[in-house]
Design a protein around this motif. Structure first.
Motif, mmCIF file in Angstrom:
data_model
loop_
_atom_site.group_PDB
_atom_site.id
_atom_site.type_symbol
_atom_site.label_atom_id
_atom_site.label_comp_id
_atom_site.label_asym_id
_atom_site.label_seq_id
_atom_site.Cartn_x
_atom_site.Cartn_y
_atom_site.Cartn_z
ATOM 1 N N GLU A 38 0.899 -1.051 0.022
ATOM 2 C CA GLU A 38 -0.049 0.023 0.191
ATOM 3 C C GLU A 38 0.919 1.222 0.089
ATOM 4 O O GLU A 38 0.488 2.175 -0.807
ATOM 5 C CB GLU A 38 -0.982 0.148 1.305
ATOM 6 N N VAL A 41 2.638 1.637 -3.415
ATOM 7 C CA VAL A 41 1.854 2.290 -4.838
ATOM 8 C C VAL A 41 1.644 3.798 -4.311
ATOM 9 O O VAL A 41 1.719 4.698 -5.312
ATOM 10 C CB VAL A 41 0.437 1.342 -4.493
ATOM 11 N N LYS A 42 1.390 4.240 -3.185
ATOM 12 C CA LYS A 42 0.936 5.634 -2.724
ATOM 13 C C LYS A 42 2.360 6.354 -3.071
ATOM 14 O O LYS A 42 2.241 7.481 -3.530
ATOM 15 C CB LYS A 42 0.651 5.873 -1.301
ATOM 16 N N ASN A 45 2.695 6.726 -6.903
ATOM 17 C CA ASN A 45 1.551 7.896 -7.200
ATOM 18 C C ASN A 45 2.176 9.251 -6.929
ATOM 19 O O ASN A 45 1.927 10.288 -7.784
ATOM 20 C CB ASN A 45 0.572 7.631 -6.628
ATOM 21 N N ASP A 80 -0.785 -4.284 -10.366
ATOM 22 C CA ASP A 80 -2.063 -4.241 -10.274
ATOM 23 C C ASP A 80 -2.674 -2.887 -10.267
ATOM 24 O O ASP A 80 -3.729 -2.370 -10.776
ATOM 25 C CB ASP A 80 -2.814 -4.957 -8.948
ATOM 26 N N ALA A 81 -1.848 -1.850 -9.758
ATOM 27 C CA ALA A 81 -2.198 -0.363 -9.804
ATOM 28 C C ALA A 81 -1.933 0.186 -11.219
ATOM 29 O O ALA A 81 -1.977 1.063 -11.364
ATOM 30 C CB ALA A 81 -1.340 0.232 -8.955
#
Length: 90
Positions: A38, A41-42, A45, A80-81
């Motif tokens: 998590e 990914v953050k 981004n 997945d992201a």
């Protein structure tokens, strides 16, 4: 030289992340056993909001004992992201 963010300076609200997100250059990010899918990914981004191929280089630091256990979940979360962490080759 590659600019990179280490484990201790990669907090989403840290000054290093804020500074690096304004850079055009590729940015290296160290990931290891303490990295959660998590947060990774953050972080990607935040550093690469346009999802530009080649902007983010993940530098893995797991050690032989933990790489098979911890790395696959990070790779899967990035896939997945739909995040581009490698530049497509011709």
């Amino acid at each position: 030289h590659m600019l990179w963010i280490g484990h201790r300076t990669r907090g989403l609200e840290d000054a290093h992340v804020e500074y690096f997100r304004g850079l055009y250059n590729p940015v290296g990010v160290k990931v290891g056993p303490g990295t959660t899918p998590e947060v990774l990914v953050k972080l990607i981004n935040r550093l690469n909001p346009k999802n530009e191929a080649g902007k983010i280089v993940l530098i893995t630091r797991f050690g032989a004992e933990k790489v098979l256990k911890d790395l696959p979940s990070l790779v899967q979360a990035v896939k997945d992201a739909g995040l581009k962490v490698l530049k497509d080759l011709p």
